[in-house]
Scaffold this motif. Structure first.
Motif, PDB file in Angstrom:
ATOM      1  N   ALA A  98       0.832  -1.211   0.000  1.00  0.00           N
ATOM      2  CA  ALA A  98       0.000   0.000   0.000  1.00  0.00           C
ATOM      3  C   ALA A  98       0.862   1.254   0.000  1.00  0.00           C
ATOM      4  CB  ALA A  98      -0.941  -0.013   1.201  1.00  0.00           C
ATOM      5  N   ALA A  99       1.959   1.240   0.743  1.00  0.00           N
ATOM      6  CA  ALA A  99       2.834   2.418   0.804  1.00  0.00           C
ATOM      7  C   ALA A  99       3.459   2.699  -0.558  1.00  0.00           C
ATOM      8  CB  ALA A  99       3.912   2.203   1.857  1.00  0.00           C
ATOM      9  N   ILE A 100       3.916   1.669  -1.222  1.00  0.00           N
ATOM     10  CA  ILE A 100       4.522   1.857  -2.548  1.00  0.00           C
ATOM     11  C   ILE A 100       3.478   2.362  -3.539  1.00  0.00           C
ATOM     12  CG2 ILE A 100       5.646   0.671  -4.474  1.00  0.00           C
ATOM     13  CD1 ILE A 100       6.899  -1.220  -2.378  1.00  0.00           C
ATOM     14  N   ARG A 101       2.291   1.792  -3.463  1.00  0.00           N
ATOM     15  CA  ARG A 101       1.217   2.250  -4.355  1.00  0.00           C
ATOM     16  C   ARG A 101       0.895   3.714  -4.110  1.00  0.00           C
ATOM     17  NH1 ARG A 101      -2.696  -0.906  -2.730  1.00  0.00           N
ATOM     18  NH2 ARG A 101      -2.092  -2.622  -4.115  1.00  0.00           N
ATOM     19  N   SER A 102       0.826   4.123  -2.850  1.00  0.00           N
ATOM     20  CA  SER A 102       0.513   5.520  -2.515  1.00  0.00           C
ATOM     21  C   SER A 102       1.601   6.458  -3.017  1.00  0.00           C
ATOM     22  CB  SER A 102       0.336   5.675  -1.006  1.00  0.00           C
ATOM     23  OG  SER A 102      -0.783   4.939  -0.549  1.00  0.00           O
TER      24      SER A 102
ATOM     25  N   GLY B  36      16.976  -1.291   3.329  1.00  0.00           N
ATOM     26  CA  GLY B  36      16.103  -1.968   4.267  1.00  0.00           C
ATOM     27  C   GLY B  36      15.479  -3.180   3.622  1.00  0.00           C
ATOM     28  N   LYS B  37      14.671  -3.892   4.403  1.00  0.00           N
ATOM     29  CA  LYS B  37      13.993  -5.078   3.921  1.00  0.00           C
ATOM     30  C   LYS B  37      12.501  -4.788   3.820  1.00  0.00           C
ATOM     31  CE  LYS B  37      17.377  -8.320   5.882  1.00  0.00           C
ATOM     32  NZ  LYS B  37      17.589  -9.468   6.808  1.00  0.00           N
ATOM     33  N   TYR B  38      11.927  -5.131   2.655  1.00  0.00           N
ATOM     34  CA  TYR B  38      10.524  -4.841   2.411  1.00  0.00           C
ATOM     35  C   TYR B  38       9.843  -6.072   1.830  1.00  0.00           C
ATOM     36  CZ  TYR B  38      12.512  -0.143   2.601  1.00  0.00           C
ATOM     37  OH  TYR B  38      13.200   0.982   2.981  1.00  0.00           O
ATOM     38  N   VAL B  39       8.597  -6.269   2.224  1.00  0.00           N
ATOM     39  CA  VAL B  39       7.770  -7.334   1.664  1.00  0.00           C
ATOM     40  C   VAL B  39       6.626  -6.668   0.920  1.00  0.00           C
ATOM     41  CG1 VAL B  39       6.300  -9.315   2.176  1.00  0.00           C
ATOM     42  CG2 VAL B  39       8.352  -8.901   3.554  1.00  0.00           C
ATOM     43  N   THR B  40       6.386  -7.111  -0.303  1.00  0.00           N
ATOM     44  CA  THR B  40       5.381  -6.428  -1.105  1.00  0.00           C
ATOM     45  C   THR B  40       4.697  -7.377  -2.069  1.00  0.00           C
ATOM     46  OG1 THR B  40       5.003  -4.552  -2.605  1.00  0.00           O
ATOM     47  CG2 THR B  40       7.046  -5.763  -2.888  1.00  0.00           C
ATOM     48  N   GLY B  41       3.538  -6.920  -2.551  1.00  0.00           N
ATOM     49  CA  GLY B  41       2.855  -7.581  -3.648  1.00  0.00           C
ATOM     50  C   GLY B  41       3.182  -6.868  -4.940  1.00  0.00           C
TER      51      GLY B  41
ATOM     52  N   GLY C 259      -4.204 -10.401  -3.880  1.00  0.00           N
ATOM     53  CA  GLY C 259      -3.811  -9.161  -4.536  1.00  0.00           C
ATOM     54  C   GLY C 259      -3.280  -9.344  -5.943  1.00  0.00           C
ATOM     55  N   LEU C 260      -3.272 -10.581  -6.436  1.00  0.00           N
ATOM     56  CA  LEU C 260      -2.766 -10.840  -7.777  1.00  0.00           C
ATOM     57  C   LEU C 260      -3.940 -10.790  -8.752  1.00  0.00           C
ATOM     58  CD1 LEU C 260      -0.146 -11.566  -9.332  1.00  0.00           C
ATOM     59  CD2 LEU C 260      -0.833 -13.959  -9.145  1.00  0.00           C
ATOM     60  N   THR C 261      -4.005  -9.739  -9.520  1.00  0.00           N
ATOM     61  CA  THR C 261      -5.077  -9.583 -10.499  1.00  0.00           C
ATOM     62  C   THR C 261      -4.593 -10.031 -11.871  1.00  0.00           C
ATOM     63  OG1 THR C 261      -4.433  -7.281 -10.855  1.00  0.00           O
ATOM     64  CG2 THR C 261      -6.121  -7.699  -9.192  1.00  0.00           C
ATOM     65  N   TYR C 262      -5.474  -9.948 -12.851  1.00  0.00           N
ATOM     66  CA  TYR C 262      -5.159 -10.453 -14.185  1.00  0.00           C
ATOM     67  C   TYR C 262      -5.369  -9.359 -15.223  1.00  0.00           C
ATOM     68  CZ  TYR C 262      -5.272 -14.858 -11.695  1.00  0.00           C
ATOM     69  OH  TYR C 262      -5.017 -15.865 -10.802  1.00  0.00           O
TER      70      TYR C 262
ATOM     71  N   PRO D 238       2.281  -8.447 -13.891  1.00  0.00           N
ATOM     72  CA  PRO D 238       3.686  -8.637 -13.501  1.00  0.00           C
ATOM     73  C   PRO D 238       3.913  -8.177 -12.070  1.00  0.00           C
ATOM     74  CG  PRO D 238       3.451  -6.725 -14.908  1.00  0.00           C
ATOM     75  CD  PRO D 238       2.117  -7.403 -14.909  1.00  0.00           C
ATOM     76  N   LEU D 239       4.963  -8.691 -11.454  1.00  0.00           N
ATOM     77  CA  LEU D 239       5.285  -8.249 -10.097  1.00  0.00           C
ATOM     78  C   LEU D 239       5.732  -6.791 -10.103  1.00  0.00           C
ATOM     79  CD1 LEU D 239       7.031 -11.432  -8.661  1.00  0.00           C
ATOM     80  CD2 LEU D 239       4.599 -10.830  -8.770  1.00  0.00           C
ATOM     81  N   ILE D 240       6.378  -6.355 -11.165  1.00  0.00           N
ATOM     82  CA  ILE D 240       6.675  -4.936 -11.383  1.00  0.00           C
ATOM     83  C   ILE D 240       6.389  -4.653 -12.861  1.00  0.00           C
ATOM     84  CG2 ILE D 240       8.411  -3.103 -11.368  1.00  0.00           C
ATOM     85  CD1 ILE D 240       9.980  -4.640  -9.307  1.00  0.00           C
TER      86      ILE D 240
END
Length: 525
Positions: free
Chosen positions: A45-49, A67-72, A98-101, A116-118
């Motif tokens: 959510a932070a990255i999206r914002s 740092g270490k980050y976990v993300t979708g 959270g994985l859409t198509y 894609p993941l990114i």
């Protein structure tokens, strides 16, 4: 430095700083949007914002500090720099949450794929850069597509491919049903322009690491990709895209390292979008099914491709162009130059037998290989040094191999070529003829030799190669027969300016069918 010099320097520094700030635009630190740099909570959510804030500002840099980050999945927008700083590790969890198509293409077939993941589609002016790391677990993604619902979806996908090959319509809902069986690319841009991927370190991948689809004006440089031994983890796939530069990269992958694609079979022929104007240079490849590969998805064709200054160590294939009957496409104006390959199972492989489809009349479905140059190669410890396989109905045309020094178990094998030329090629093999060619027309062998002649085996064996020319070639000490052909075929061979005094026999006619001898089984790494 005196005061006067400092006063003169300060305005220049201010201008330089201003230019850099202007080029980067405003910065958006994901920590300011709630991300935690200890990996204790999802940063999705932070990255999206932060990305949406950059979009609202008309563009800018989203900054991921150490740092270490976990993300979708991260969806990019135009006019964006995603800066992943040194010491930052972005870990993408293998999850359907959270994985859409979205619309995409997988292995040459347009379909509905996971996002894609990114990445994103219809992007312009996008950069992914930094000295940080992005990572995911291939084994976890494989486990996801082995779940019962994914297995059922895979059956739908198989039926889609069969239906498309019959040129029959596929209901749109079937693509949706099949999507859960597919894995996302790590990075993918689609229908995008002016893309830069620079400096990042990719460790592991869900499937293909970098997928450039229907895009143009793309630069990938100074990237490290380590996905070995993950399944289907190609390093880079340039897919029906144009004006691409790849440079100064290191790849250690579970599938092809750098692969060019342009669609597959009936669907690829329908789309008919080529990959063109691609330069690849100054790259090192370790593990990989192929170092630089064209195909096997060739339906849209390839034009104007250069791969130079490549180092391969322990790769299964080095230079590889692969297609098959039914796939179609024209592969032309291709150059591989200045390579060194060590312990590569098959150093040079040009084949239209990627699958062993039945012979069929020449049509749009017949792949065409022409005007290909392979030069300045050093090959060592290769089980099969050079393997060229054209089709009887469509020979490999205008292939030129020059300035090659190769050593390995088996020398050069080639069949069904037209106007193939070898210039200054030395093959030092452990078995059989150094050069074995059949069913080829307008063949020219110029300055070919071996320093390891094999007792009882000719240096060059030609079968059904009418009008072939052998010139300026040399027999070294220990040579038995230099050139052998089938009975009655020697009169059709042109010999010019050869130095064959060291050979016990310069030429002979024998009925031996060396093509029946088995090839070595490559070591799968």
């Amino acid at each position: 430095m005196n005061l006067l010099s400092r006063n003169r320097l300060l305005p220049a520094l201010c201008l330089l700083a201003g230019a850099n700030m202007w080029g980067a635009g405003p910065w958006f630190n994901i920590l300011d949007y709630g991300a935690r740099n200890d990996g204790s909570a999802s940063a999705t959510a932070a990255i999206r914002s932060a990305i949406q804030a950059a979009k609202a500002a008309g563009g800018g840099t989203v900054y991921v500090p150490a740092g270490k980050y976990v993300t979708g999945p991260i969806e990019l927008v135009s006019n964006l720099v995603l800066e992943i700083d040194a010491g930052a590790v972005l870990r993408f969890e293998a999850s359907r949450d959270g994985l859409t198509y979205t619309k995409g293409r997988l292995e040459g077939t347009e379909c509905i794929t996971p996002v894609p993941l990114i990445g994103g589609h219809d992007l312009e002016n996008v950069t992914i850069r930094g000295r940080g790391t992005i990572t995911t677990d291939n084994a976890q993604w494989l486990n996801l597509v082995r779940q019962p619902e994914a297995v059922a979806a895979r059956n739908v996908w198989t039926n889609i491919l069969r239906t498309l090959d019959l040129k029959q319509p596929v209901p749109p809902e079937d693509f949706q049903k099949a999507a859960p069986s597919l894995r996302p690319s790590f990075i993918r841009t689609m229908e995008s322009k002016n893309i830069l991927i620079e400096g990042i370190h990719i460790v592991g991948s869900s499937m293909w690491a970098i997928h450039i689809l229907y895009s143009q004006q793309v630069v990938i440089r100074d990237v490290i990709i380590e996905t070995f031994p993950g399944a289907n983890t190609d390093g880079m796939d340039i897919d029906s895209s144009q004006d691409v530069l790849i440079s100064n990269c290191y790849l250690d992958t579970g599938d092809d390292a750098i692969c060019l694609k342009s669609g597959k079979d009936a669907d690829g022929l329908r789309v008919n979008r080529p990959t063109a104007n691609v330069a690849i240079t100054n790259c090192t490849v370790h593990h990989g099914h192929g170092a630089v590969v064209l195909g096997s998805e060739t339906s849209g064709g390839f034009h104007n491709i250069v791969a130079s200054n490549i180092v391969c160590q322990g790769t299964q294939k080095g230079v590889r162009i692969k297609s098959t009957r039914g796939r179609g496409g024209v592969i032309e104006n291709v150059r591989f130059d200045h390579w060194t390959m060590d312990s590569v199972d098959e150093a040079i492989n040009v084949t239209n037998y990627y699958t062993r489809g039945p012979e069929e009349p020449v049509s749009q479905r017949t792949p065409v290989f022409r005007n290909i140059a392979i030069s300045n190669m050093t090959i060592n410890h290769s089980p099969l040094t050079i393997n060229i396989e054209g089709l009887p109905e469509m020979p490999v045309t205008g292939l030129q191999i020059s300035n090659v020094m190769a050593s390995g178990k088996v020398g050069m094998r080639a069949h069904d070529t037209l106007a193939m030329e070898l210039h200054n090629v030395q093959v030092n093999s452990e078995t059989g003829p150094a050069f074995l060619v059949r069913d080829s027309k307008e063949l020219e062998l110029d300055q070919v030799s071996t320093r390891t002649p094999i007792a009882g085996s000719p240096v060059v064996r030609l079968d059904r190669c009418p009008g072939a020319t052998v010139r300026a070639s040399r027999a070294f000490a220990g040579t038995g027969t230099f050139l052998a052909v089938a009975p009655g075929e020697l009169k059709g061979i042109v010999l010019e300016g050869n130095t064959l005094g060291n050979a016990r026999k310069a030429t002979e006619e024998t009925a031996e069918d060396i093509w029946k001898l088995p090839l070595p089984v490559p070591t799968i790494r």
